[in-house]
Design a protein around this motif. Structure first.
Motif, PDB file in Angstrom:
ATOM      1  N   TYR A 153     128.671  44.047 -16.220  1.00 15.27           N
ATOM      2  CA  TYR A 153     128.039  42.722 -16.122  1.00 15.27           C
ATOM      3  C   TYR A 153     126.533  42.843 -15.950  1.00 15.27           C
ATOM      4  O   TYR A 153     126.045  43.695 -15.215  1.00 15.27           O
ATOM      5  CB  TYR A 153     128.606  41.970 -14.901  1.00 15.27           C
ATOM      6  N   ASN A 154     125.816  42.016 -16.662  1.00 20.93           N
ATOM      7  CA  ASN A 154     124.410  41.760 -16.375  1.00 20.93           C
ATOM      8  C   ASN A 154     124.070  40.363 -16.890  1.00 20.93           C
ATOM      9  O   ASN A 154     124.928  39.680 -17.457  1.00 20.93           O
ATOM     10  CB  ASN A 154     123.492  42.856 -16.962  1.00 20.93           C
ATOM     11  N   ASN A 155     122.840  39.938 -16.667  1.00 16.77           N
ATOM     12  CA  ASN A 155     122.460  38.562 -17.038  1.00 16.77           C
ATOM     13  C   ASN A 155     122.718  38.271 -18.508  1.00 16.77           C
ATOM     14  O   ASN A 155     123.197  37.197 -18.868  1.00 16.77           O
ATOM     15  CB  ASN A 155     120.967  38.329 -16.762  1.00 16.77           C
ATOM     16  N   MET A 156     122.371  39.244 -19.365  1.00 12.54           N
ATOM     17  CA  MET A 156     122.482  38.989 -20.796  1.00 12.54           C
ATOM     18  C   MET A 156     123.945  38.873 -21.242  1.00 12.54           C
ATOM     19  O   MET A 156     124.272  38.094 -22.134  1.00 12.54           O
ATOM     20  CB  MET A 156     121.759  40.074 -21.618  1.00 12.54           C
ATOM     21  N   THR A 171     132.988  39.951 -12.209  1.00 15.08           N
ATOM     22  CA  THR A 171     132.303  41.220 -12.016  1.00 15.08           C
ATOM     23  C   THR A 171     132.597  41.745 -10.611  1.00 15.08           C
ATOM     24  O   THR A 171     133.363  41.149  -9.857  1.00 15.08           O
ATOM     25  CB  THR A 171     130.791  41.123 -12.282  1.00 15.08           C
ATOM     26  N   GLU A 172     131.971  42.871 -10.316  1.00 15.56           N
ATOM     27  CA  GLU A 172     132.239  43.541  -9.052  1.00 15.56           C
ATOM     28  C   GLU A 172     131.387  42.946  -7.933  1.00 15.56           C
ATOM     29  O   GLU A 172     130.190  42.674  -8.137  1.00 15.56           O
ATOM     30  CB  GLU A 172     131.912  45.045  -9.222  1.00 15.56           C
ATOM     31  N   VAL A 297     121.225  39.782 -12.109  1.00 15.61           N
ATOM     32  CA  VAL A 297     121.526  41.188 -12.444  1.00 15.61           C
ATOM     33  C   VAL A 297     120.805  41.550 -13.742  1.00 15.61           C
ATOM     34  O   VAL A 297     121.242  41.202 -14.843  1.00 15.61           O
ATOM     35  CB  VAL A 297     123.053  41.406 -12.604  1.00 15.61           C
ATOM     36  N   PHE A 298     119.677  42.235 -13.570  1.00 18.42           N
ATOM     37  CA  PHE A 298     118.921  42.668 -14.750  1.00 18.42           C
ATOM     38  C   PHE A 298     119.702  43.735 -15.506  1.00 18.42           C
ATOM     39  O   PHE A 298     120.585  44.389 -14.947  1.00 18.42           O
ATOM     40  CB  PHE A 298     117.561  43.226 -14.333  1.00 18.42           C
ATOM     41  N   GLU A 299     119.304  43.930 -16.747  1.00 17.73           N
ATOM     42  CA  GLU A 299     120.054  44.895 -17.561  1.00 17.73           C
ATOM     43  C   GLU A 299     119.957  46.327 -17.036  1.00 17.73           C
ATOM     44  O   GLU A 299     120.888  47.097 -17.153  1.00 17.73           O
ATOM     45  CB  GLU A 299     119.573  44.813 -19.014  1.00 17.73           C
ATOM     46  N   THR A 302     122.751  47.065 -14.414  1.00 12.44           N
ATOM     47  CA  THR A 302     124.087  46.618 -14.842  1.00 12.44           C
ATOM     48  C   THR A 302     125.188  47.114 -13.896  1.00 12.44           C
ATOM     49  O   THR A 302     125.168  48.253 -13.438  1.00 12.44           O
ATOM     50  CB  THR A 302     124.348  47.125 -16.289  1.00 12.44           C
ATOM     51  N   ILE A 303     126.119  46.194 -13.650  1.00  9.27           N
ATOM     52  CA  ILE A 303     127.219  46.474 -12.707  1.00  9.27           C
ATOM     53  C   ILE A 303     128.490  46.848 -13.472  1.00  9.27           C
ATOM     54  O   ILE A 303     128.720  46.357 -14.570  1.00  9.27           O
ATOM     55  CB  ILE A 303     127.571  45.183 -11.921  1.00  9.27           C
ATOM     56  N   SER A 304     129.314  47.658 -12.834  1.00 12.84           N
ATOM     57  CA  SER A 304     130.695  47.820 -13.311  1.00 12.84           C
ATOM     58  C   SER A 304     131.561  48.045 -12.077  1.00 12.84           C
ATOM     59  O   SER A 304     131.039  48.049 -10.964  1.00 12.84           O
ATOM     60  CB  SER A 304     130.813  49.021 -14.251  1.00 12.84           C
ATOM     61  N   TRP A 305     132.838  48.231 -12.272  1.00  9.26           N
ATOM     62  CA  TRP A 305     133.670  48.517 -11.097  1.00  9.26           C
ATOM     63  C   TRP A 305     133.997  50.003 -10.986  1.00  9.26           C
ATOM     64  O   TRP A 305     134.788  50.403 -10.158  1.00  9.26           O
ATOM     65  CB  TRP A 305     134.914  47.633 -11.083  1.00  9.26           C
ATOM     66  N   ALA A 306     133.353  50.825 -11.815  1.00  6.42           N
ATOM     67  CA  ALA A 306     133.758  52.232 -11.869  1.00  6.42           C
ATOM     68  C   ALA A 306     132.961  53.119 -10.909  1.00  6.42           C
ATOM     69  O   ALA A 306     131.763  52.936 -10.735  1.00  6.42           O
ATOM     70  CB  ALA A 306     133.585  52.757 -13.286  1.00  6.42           C
TER      71      ALA A 306
END
Lengths: 398, 506
Positions: A153-156, A171-172, A297-299, A302-306
């Motif tokens: 996830y990010n803004n874009m 997202t996380e 959340v800027f690029e 970027t977030i993930s759950w990993a």
């Protein structure tokens, strides 16, 4: 009243053959992918996890009616495998869909990293649309909530997903983004990014209590019982608690001997003993609750759950991963120019994020997780295999 | 066991028919304050209690004591009179004692730590804290002074939130009664002499008369509810009361906005998209029925301020500003467009403004074209929710007969119609959730609207059926009360047990 969204990620990759075989035949699917192994693993997971878990959930819905609800996010890659090897699983999920107590979420059809392919979002959009149509075809409803591959996830991404008409995106719920704020509320991207989409954030602590720690004897809360877990939920303030775990937790990651199925069968009854808790689904939650605040959340963040980092380093953390990723992307123009749906499909199976995940070289605790899932002996073997496949595939395209 | 309400217009008594004050909502209220948590009588050594309460006839509780029966009649108005009548063969003197649990708190509070000051009076006492005071009399005051906490809510089945309450017992009121001479004794709260009243949902606040939305907990003027009540009161010919209510609400108009809620201390909350439109509709219906030209001119400026802000495009909703206020219904909602179409149309007619009338017709056209799906109406433009909001254009007669018949047919089907009335959302809808407030419950309001919708399209027999449903719903939890909602599947009554907009239709 706090909504409990119990959501399951259901995914099996289409694994490559561990060693590329130059004489693997003309059928590219058979040539690159280990279909026998994929079929065998799928059968094992169906027997150990999917079917018994589906049956428990069906019984719970039968017994509790609308009081119990769950959500599934099933990848297109897995649905393809169901159609090829185990159509009875499609029937089983359709049976769940018919109860109307189950919501199906949308994601990228090929469980890919297409959302990260720079400013051109067309491939990402196509995969999302494909998945949305598949959901409509199989389960009768076009999903309204999106869960990007591995919660990336990010803004874009939020902006693109809103543009596709989704009401919510998962997202996380990580501290890096939330700061002091609770994951148990809805959020929204900044106004200049998106106007309406709401962000559902996963409560990773409560999710991981089931997904990872359930059978961990070193854990001071072991054994985790349904009544204990329901007590924790009841004591958690907020509008919504998003419990989002791999469906394979049931019977595969956590073996039946750990009591995980008993836990699944008991949890709804224990939760419903609390007057302040209610099972819900993401669409209902979005309709009920406002976004309480903004997450930005800027690029580059970027977030993930990993993994521990909760970023994209699980797939793009080393040179080998980044090289393979760039090679996969490079083929896009070639394959789309050919206009052959079969070739397009192969390329998209190659985009499956798992192929890059297996090339991860993290040496700390997360490395064990990568290794656990990988069909390769080493990350380097995975890297070489996909490079050889890509090279061969490119030749076929020229 | 049933709940009951006696609304005297200033003081309100809520209690159970067993004589119990078994909920935090029970007691005597002067909204927004609660004054009295409970009272209890002891005759010689026996308490009048639910254990010896033999019945309640709607006016009197009857208690069976050793050798006699005692009738407890309560009259409510600007004060509360509690008359005990002694019946039976018992002769001689009896000692009557009254214990009163004082709980002067705000509506939204539960337990608190306020201390009270007690002033002894000739035949009772006055007790006060920083919020207010209450006078209790009718006997000799034996001073005590006990602070305690209690949980009155023994009725969990009703799903009412019951929290710890604070009670102060200032002492006992005592009276000796010689049964050879006297058969009756009276205790009172606030006033000894007053005219008892039964005001229904009407309430005389310090700033004017209006309608309360429901009992036990909607002790405010919810103007959306008040507008639906007024539409019915006008039909019943209660024009004087409606005019008072309209004038009261109009005092709170600010820049073309009407508050959604007015608390009885005069604090107003403005957060709805449809209430100003509903107000205009109620006003115009009143003006048409009363031919009150003075009122028409008095309200001209206000109506103009409300309508001129909304002359362009469709009316957009944000967040929880529609009648389905537990949902985030962003966008263009059918119910909202329908209300505003009617507001413009009726104001155009009453005030002779062709531009308003045209605007109303334009919105009706959009409803008929943009919201029409072929056999039903969209809940919101661009969304696929199937809800009972399709009732609104029928209620305001905005659909032609052929379309109306299709919509009514679907609303009459099991998808929406239950034994208790109309579900707010189709049971076929993806998000249908029977016990969620606006995702599946059956609503008295919608059932009532269905009566009008059927009548509007000449279906008297069908209208009768929905009237009968409301009649049947009467008294399920509250004597003469119709519940606010019911679970969409189990049909268990939920929410307020006496809701104004559920019961005003019959």
């Amino acid at each position: 009243m706090t909504d409990i969204n119990l959501c399951f990620e259901v995914h099996q990759p289409l694994r490559l053959k561990p060693y590329y075989e130059p004489d693997g035949g003309k059928d590219l699917l058979e040539r690159y992918f280990d279909m026998e192994k994929n079929k065998k693993i799928l059968r094992r997971v169906i027997d150990k996890c999917y079917m018994p878990a589906n049956n428990i959930i069906l019984k719970l819905i039968d017994d509790l009616g609308k009081k119990f609800k769950v959500s599934f996010s099933i990848t297109g890659v897995l649905l393809d495998q169901f159609e090829m090897f185990a159509p009875e699983m499609i029937d089983s999920f359709q049976q769940l869909a018919s109860t109307r107590s189950v919501e199906f979420l949308c994601q990228t059809y090929y469980h890919s990293l297409a959302s990260l392919y720079g400013t051109d979002r067309s491939e990402f959009v196509e995969q999302v649309e494909m998945h949305r149509e598949k959901m409509k075809d199989l389960f009768g409803k076009r999903p309204k909530v999106f869960e990007n591959t591995e919660f990336i996830y990010n803004n874009m991404i939020a902006k693109t997903v809103e543009g596709l008409g989704f009401k919510g995106i998962f997202t996380e719920g990580i501290e890096r983004v939330l700061g002091w704020r609770s994951p148990n509320y809805l959020y929204k991207p900044p106004e200049h990014v998106a106007k309406k989409i709401k962000v559902l954030v996963r409560n990773y602590r409560l999710s991981d209590d089931i997904g990872y720690r359930f059978s961990a004897r070193w854990w001071d809360q072991w054994p985790l019982t349904a009544d204990k877990y329901a007590t924790w939920l009841a004591a958690t303030p907020g509008d919504v608690i998003n419990i989002f775990i791999d469906y394979e937790t049931f019977g595969e990651h956590q073996w039946p001997e750990t009591g995980i199925f008993w836990f699944l069968g008991s949890l709804p009854y224990e939760v419903l003993k609390w007057k302040n808790l209610k099972f819900s689904t993401p669409s209902r939650t979005i309709l009920k609750y406002p976004a309480r605040d903004v997450i930005d959340v800027f690029e580059f963040n970027t977030i993930s759950w990993a993994d521990i980092e909760r970023d994209v380093s699980a797939w793009l953390g080393n040179e080998m991963q980044r090289f393979a990723y760039e090679e996969i992307k490079k083929i896009e123009k070639l394959v789309k120019k050919r206009g052959d749906p079969k070739l397009l499909r192969i390329w998209r199976y190659l985009q499956n994020s798992d192929h890059l995940y297996y090339i991860c070289t993290k040496w700390w605790a997360d490395g064990d997780v990568h290794k656990y899932f990988s069909p390769f002996d080493t990350p380097e073997q995975g890297f070489l295999t996909i490079l050889k496949v890509l090279s061969d595939f490119k030749e076929k395209l020229l | 066991m049933k709940f009951y309400v006696k609304n005297g217009g200033r003081l309100i008594l809520m209690r159970f028919d067993t004589g119990a004050f078994g909920s935090k909502w029970c007691g005597v209220w002067r909204p927004p304050l609660k004054l009295i948590e409970y009272w209890a009588f002891k005759v010689d050594d026996e308490w009048l209690s639910p254990q010896n309460c033999m019945g309640f006839d709607g006016k009197r509780h009857l208690y069976e004591l050793k050798g006699m029966r005692v009738e407890e009649e309560v009259l409510v108005g600007d004060g509360v009179k509690i008359r005990l009548r002694f019946k039976g063969k018992k002769k001689g003197k009896v000692k009557v004692q009254m214990e009163v649990g004082i709980n002067i708190r705000r509506w939204e509070e539960n337990a608190h730590d306020r201390r009270y000051e007690v002033v002894g009076k000739r035949d009772g006492f006055l007790v006060k804290n920083e919020l207010g005071s209450v006078r209790v009399g009718g006997g000799k005051f034996l001073r005590g002074g006990l602070y305690r906490r209690h949980f009155p809510g023994a009725y969990h089945d009703w799903d009412w939130l019951e929290e710890e309450q604070s009670v102060f017992v200032p002492g006992i009121l005592e009276k000796e009664v010689d049964l050879r001479k006297v058969k009756e004794v009276t205790f009172y709260i606030e006033k000894r002499d007053f005219e008892p009243r039964e005001m229904g949902f009407g309430y005389l606040s310090d700033f004017g008369f209006c309608y309360l939305a429901g009992f036990p907990w909607f002790l405010q003027f919810w103007t959306r509810d008040a507008c639906f009540i007024m539409l019915n009161e006008i039909k019943k010919g209660n024009l004087k009361a409606v005019k008072e209510a309209l004038l009261t609400i109009s005092k709170f108009e600010r820049d073309g906005e009407i508050p959604t809620k007015i608390e009885l201390d005069g604090k107003a909350y403005y957060y709805s998209v449809d209430v100003p439109g509903l107000f205009v509709i109620a006003l115009c219906r009143y003006l048409e029925a009363s031919k009150d030209k003075k009122m028409r001119e008095k309200m001209r400026g206000l109506v103009n301020r409300i309508l001129r802000k909304r002359m362009e495009g469709l009316i957009e909703s944000y967040g929880k500003d529609t009648w389905m206020d537990s949902l985030e219904r962003d966008g263009y909602c059918l119910d909202v467009q329908s209300v505003w179409a009617e507001a413009f149309r009726s104001a155009g007619k009453v005030y002779g403004r062709a531009d308003w009338a045209r605007r109303g017709e334009e919105i009706v056209r959009v409803i008929n074209e943009e919201f029409w799906t072929g056999d039903f109406l969209l809940d919101r433009l661009g969304e696929d929710d199937i809800t009972a909001n399709a009732l609104f254009p029928l209620f305001f007669k905005q659909l032609p007969k052929d379309k109306a018949r299709k919509v009514l047919k679907r609303l009459e089907s099991e998808e929406f119609t239950t034994e208790r009335g109309i579900r707010c959302r189709s049971s076929e809808d993806e998000l249908y959730d029977p016990d969620e407030y606006h995702l599946g419950r059956v609503w008295g309001l919608l059932t009532g609207m269905m009566i009008v919708a059927e009548e509007n399209y000449g279906r008297a027999e069908k209208a009768k059926k929905y009237k009968e449903i409301i009649e049947r719903n009467k008294g399920s939890r509250c004597i003469d009360g119709v519940d606010e909602t019911y679970d969409g599947d189990s049909l268990i009554p939920m929410g307020c047990c006496k809701q104004a907009w559920s019961e005003v239709w019959v």
